[in-house]
Design a protein around this motif. Structure first.
Motif: not given
Ligand SMILES: [Zn+2]
Length: 138
Positions: A52-63, A69-77
């Motif tokens: 949980x320390x990877x959750x940034x202070x604004x609630x977003x994540x990039x790992x 792993x730092x490779x997150x792909x994004x899609x919209x549902x």
């Protein structure tokens, strides 16, 4: 207290089940800060751990919280079928209504689109993070 699911925007984590191929295990949480650091799955001895320390202070994540792993792909549902139907009907009626149907359809189309969920998917372990978003939920 009753909870109105239409108002609260849940975040969600979906993990591929380690032994059952193709099955996604889903956990709904009331925002990224309501997560626990481990979860147990039916039929699996080892708990699934989340850093949980990877959750940034604004609630977003990039790992990825699971494998790092730092490779997150994004899609919209979004409800694509409903969106397409609205657009097709609006455009089909446009010649008869002198374009008014397009304007009338714009609101539900915009509403459905903006209600779409942002899903971040780890390319390594296939964990899906739903609506880990910046700022308070609308
Ligand atoms: Zn991962």
């Amino acid at each position: 207290m009753t909870i109105n699911e239409q108002v609260i925007r849940w975040s969600e984590i979906r993990l591929p089940h380690p032994t059952r191929d193709g099955q996604l295990v889903r956990w709904k949480v009331d925002g990224p800060f309501a997560l626990r650091s481990y979860y147990r799955m039916e039929g699996v001895d080892e708990p699934v751990r989340l850093d949980l320390s990877r959750v940034k202070s604004d609630g977003t994540i990039d790992t990825c919280l699971h494998c790092g792993g730092g490779d997150l792909t994004t899609r919209t549902e979004a409800p694509w079928a409903a969106l397409l139907l609205w657009v097709v009907v609006a455009l089909g009626l446009a010649p008869l209504t002198y374009g008014a149907s397009v304007l009338i359809a714009a609101y539900p189309v915009w509403f459905l689109w903006s209600d779409g969920r942002r899903v971040q998917i780890c390319t390594e372990c296939r964990v899906e993070y739903v609506d880990f978003r910046h700022g308070p939920r609308p």
